[in-house]
Design an enzyme around this catalytic site. Structure first.
Site, PDB file in Angstrom:
ATOM      1  N   VAL A 100       1.185  -1.048   0.443  1.00  0.00           N
ATOM      2  CA  VAL A 100      -0.040  -0.309  -0.089  1.00  0.00           C
ATOM      3  C   VAL A 100       1.021   1.029   0.511  1.00  0.00           C
ATOM      4  O   VAL A 100       2.200   1.441   0.947  1.00  0.00           O
ATOM      5  CB  VAL A 100      -0.834  -0.276   0.999  1.00  0.00           C
ATOM      6  N   TYR A 101       0.984   2.287  -0.847  1.00  0.00           N
ATOM      7  CA  TYR A 101       1.643   3.288  -0.868  1.00  0.00           C
ATOM      8  C   TYR A 101       0.798   4.316  -1.012  1.00  0.00           C
ATOM      9  O   TYR A 101      -0.642   4.945  -1.116  1.00  0.00           O
ATOM     10  CB  TYR A 101       2.397   3.809  -2.673  1.00  0.00           C
TER      11      TYR A 101
END
Length: 173
Positions: free
Chosen positions: A36-37
Site C-alpha cells: 500500500v503506497y
C-alpha cells in the site's frame, strides 16, 4: 543502506526456478504481498521520485521509505529504510492522521531465494505478469553490486533489459 536491483520481465519463471536450484540457491521463502503506497500531503512523491510503502506479507507488516532512484543501464539504486510495525491497520491510521494519502496498491506472489550476497525474487504481479528481481544491499554504491547482478543474470541465463520502473510505476503508467 542502498538497494541495488535489476528487474527483468520474463516469459517463464519455472525455468529460472530450476536454474536457481541447480546453482545452489537457498530454498525459497514464498509469500503473498500487498503493498500500500502513500503520498505526502505537501509534495508529490511521483515528482520527487520517493516512495512510502506499507507492505503486508503474511503475518508481518513493514513500513519502507525509498529515496530517489539512481539509474544505470543495468540496475537501479536507491536509499531504503525499513521498520517492522506491530499493526498495519494502526500504521495506516497514523499515516492518514498525518495527512498522507493512499495512492495505490500492488499485489504479488513472491518466491525469494538467497544466492550468495544477493536476493533473487520470482514475482507474479497482479495485472503485470512475471518478473525476476535481483537485489544486492550495499553501504557504498561503488561496492560492485552491478557486477554481482550481471554475474547472476548470466549464471541464470536471464536475458532482457533491466526495467528501471517500480511495479507501482508500471501499474499506474
Amino acid at each position: 543502506m542502498f538497494e541495488v536491483e535489476a528487474k527483468i520481465r520474463v516469459p517463464d519463471l519455472e525455468e529460472i526456478r530450476a536454474r536457481l536450484v541447480r546453482v545452489g540457491a537457498t530454498t525459497p521463502i514464498s509469500s503473498d504481498q500487498r503493498d500500500v503506497y502513500y503520498n505526502h500531503p505537501d509534495r508529490d512523491f511521483r515528482e520527487t521520485d520517493e516512495a512510502l510503502r506499507l507492505r503486508y506479507e503474511d503475518e508481518r507488516c513493514t513500513v519502507t521509505y525509498k529515496g530517489p532512484k539512481c539509474i544505470s543501464k543495468s540496475a537501479k539504486a536507491r536509499e531504503e529504510f525499513n521498520v517492522t510495525v506491530e499493526s498495519g491497520a494502526v500504521m495506516e491510521e497514523v499515516f492518514v492522521r498525518l495527512g498522507f494519502r493512499k495512492s495505490a496498491e500492488v499485489r504479488k506472489h513472491r518466491e525469494e531465494f538467497a544466492l550468495g550476497t544477493a536476493s533473487v525474487a520470482l514475482d507474479e504481479v497482479e495485472g503485470l505478469g512475471s518478473y525476476v528481481e535481483i537485489e544486492v544491499m550495499v553501504h557504498d554504491l561503488d561496492a560492485g553490486a552491478e557486477d554481482e547482478i550481471a554475474r547472476i543474470k548470466g549464471e541464470l541465463g536471464i536475458e532482457g533489459d533491466h526495467i528501471p520502473q517500480s511495479y507501482l510505476e508500471l501499474l499506474t503508467a
